[in-house]
Design a protein around this motif. Structure first.
Motif, PDB file in Angstrom:
ATOM      1  N   LEU A 109       1.069  -0.942  -0.079  1.00  0.00           N
ATOM      2  CA  LEU A 109      -0.005   0.060   0.085  1.00  0.00           C
ATOM      3  C   LEU A 109       0.885   1.353  -0.215  1.00  0.00           C
ATOM      4  N   ARG A 112       2.540   7.488   2.765  1.00  0.00           N
ATOM      5  CA  ARG A 112       2.906   8.645   2.442  1.00  0.00           C
ATOM      6  C   ARG A 112       3.216   9.497   4.184  1.00  0.00           C
ATOM      7  N   THR A 134       1.606   6.843   6.986  1.00  0.00           N
ATOM      8  CA  THR A 134       0.251   7.353   6.899  1.00  0.00           C
ATOM      9  C   THR A 134      -0.422   5.664   5.887  1.00  0.00           C
ATOM     10  N   VAL A 135      -0.998   5.297   5.761  1.00  0.00           N
ATOM     11  CA  VAL A 135      -1.355   3.880   4.966  1.00  0.00           C
ATOM     12  C   VAL A 135      -2.668   4.236   4.196  1.00  0.00           C
ATOM     13  N   THR A 136      -2.829   4.038   3.704  1.00  0.00           N
ATOM     14  CA  THR A 136      -5.202   3.863   2.870  1.00  0.00           C
ATOM     15  C   THR A 136      -5.801   2.486   2.477  1.00  0.00           C
ATOM     16  N   THR A 137      -6.194   2.074   3.840  1.00  0.00           N
ATOM     17  CA  THR A 137      -6.908   0.318   3.181  1.00  0.00           C
ATOM     18  C   THR A 137      -6.902   0.734   1.554  1.00  0.00           C
ATOM     19  N   SER A 142     -14.654   1.093   1.782  1.00  0.00           N
ATOM     20  CA  SER A 142     -14.653   2.300   2.907  1.00  0.00           C
ATOM     21  C   SER A 142     -13.414   2.572   3.197  1.00  0.00           C
ATOM     22  N   PRO A 143     -12.213   2.764   1.851  1.00  0.00           N
ATOM     23  CA  PRO A 143     -11.319   2.781   2.359  1.00  0.00           C
ATOM     24  C   PRO A 143     -10.824   3.985   3.493  1.00  0.00           C
ATOM     25  N   ARG A 144      -9.577   3.601   4.087  1.00  0.00           N
ATOM     26  CA  ARG A 144      -9.501   4.513   5.430  1.00  0.00           C
ATOM     27  C   ARG A 144      -7.762   4.933   5.947  1.00  0.00           C
ATOM     28  N   GLN A 145      -7.994   5.342   6.130  1.00  0.00           N
ATOM     29  CA  GLN A 145      -6.586   6.134   6.530  1.00  0.00           C
ATOM     30  C   GLN A 145      -6.454   5.444   7.852  1.00  0.00           C
ATOM     31  N   ARG A 147      -2.745   5.288  10.482  1.00  0.00           N
ATOM     32  CA  ARG A 147      -0.778   5.440  10.714  1.00  0.00           C
ATOM     33  C   ARG A 147      -0.502   4.857  11.637  1.00  0.00           C
TER      34      ARG A 147
END
Length: 191
Positions: A109, A112, A134-137, A142-145, A147
């Motif tokens: 993934l 950031r 930070t990664v995004t699922t 529902s993509p989610r940030q 930490r």
């Protein structure tokens, strides 16, 4: 038995890929598999051991890998041994003063806002830095940030690598201070 309680058991670090759980079903994108692994800085010199570590990483097939005690040699080894397409997002933080002080993220993934928190500057007795990103699922629903933090707390040894009966007790305060500092600087860490 009182002797067992007073004398700590010393078990050398060892690893077998058979200890790893089976990879989870990722078809719905609702979770992230994370592997954390201390590569023990100089183990890259031992071909058999480094090959076992690379095989364990490949077998685990995690989405994100946290590595501790990395160095430029580990970065080079992993660049040649692990397919970059498998983990296209990589971030290494190399130690400035010691061979074992580095850490890394390998990720499927995007990473950031990657930063390094050098605990050696803020916590007396600390020897390792912490990596935060930070990664995004990838969940379509529902993509989610999220930490994440790659943390290597002070081990229960003296700075010269020796250990006595009181070392764990003395270094426990350092580990507590490291956790407090990480949460003070990065209060929104999810994992």
């Amino acid at each position: 038995d009182l002797l067992v309680q007073l004398v700590p058991r010393i078990i050398p670090y060892s690893f077998s890929p058979s200890c790893l759980p089976s990879p989870c079903d990722r078809s719905n994108g609702s979770h992230i598999d994370i592997l954390t692994y201390n590569v023990e800085c100089i183990s890259y010199r031992n071909i058999s051991k480094s090959e076992k570590i690379v095989a364990a990483i490949e077998r685990c097939d995690a989405d994100i890998i946290f590595l501790q005690e990395t160095n430029p040699q580990w970065e080079k080894l992993l660049a040649t041994k692990l397919n970059e397409k498998r983990y296209p997002y990589r971030y290494f933080s190399h130690p400035s003063q010691q061979l074992a002080g580095g850490s890394a993220f390998l990720s499927r993934l995007p990473l950031r806002d990657v930063s390094t928190l050098d605990l050696t500057n803020t916590v007396k007795g600390s020897v390792f830095s912490t990596l935060v990103a930070t990664v995004t699922t990838v969940s379509p629903a529902s993509p989610r940030q999220i930490r994440i933090a790659n943390i290597h707390l002070r081990p229960p040894v003296n700075l010269d690598g020796t250990a006595t009966f009181s070392t764990a007790r003395v270094t426990g305060d350092v580990r507590d201070a490291e956790i407090r500092e990480i949460l003070r600087v990065h209060p929104t860490i999810d994992f």
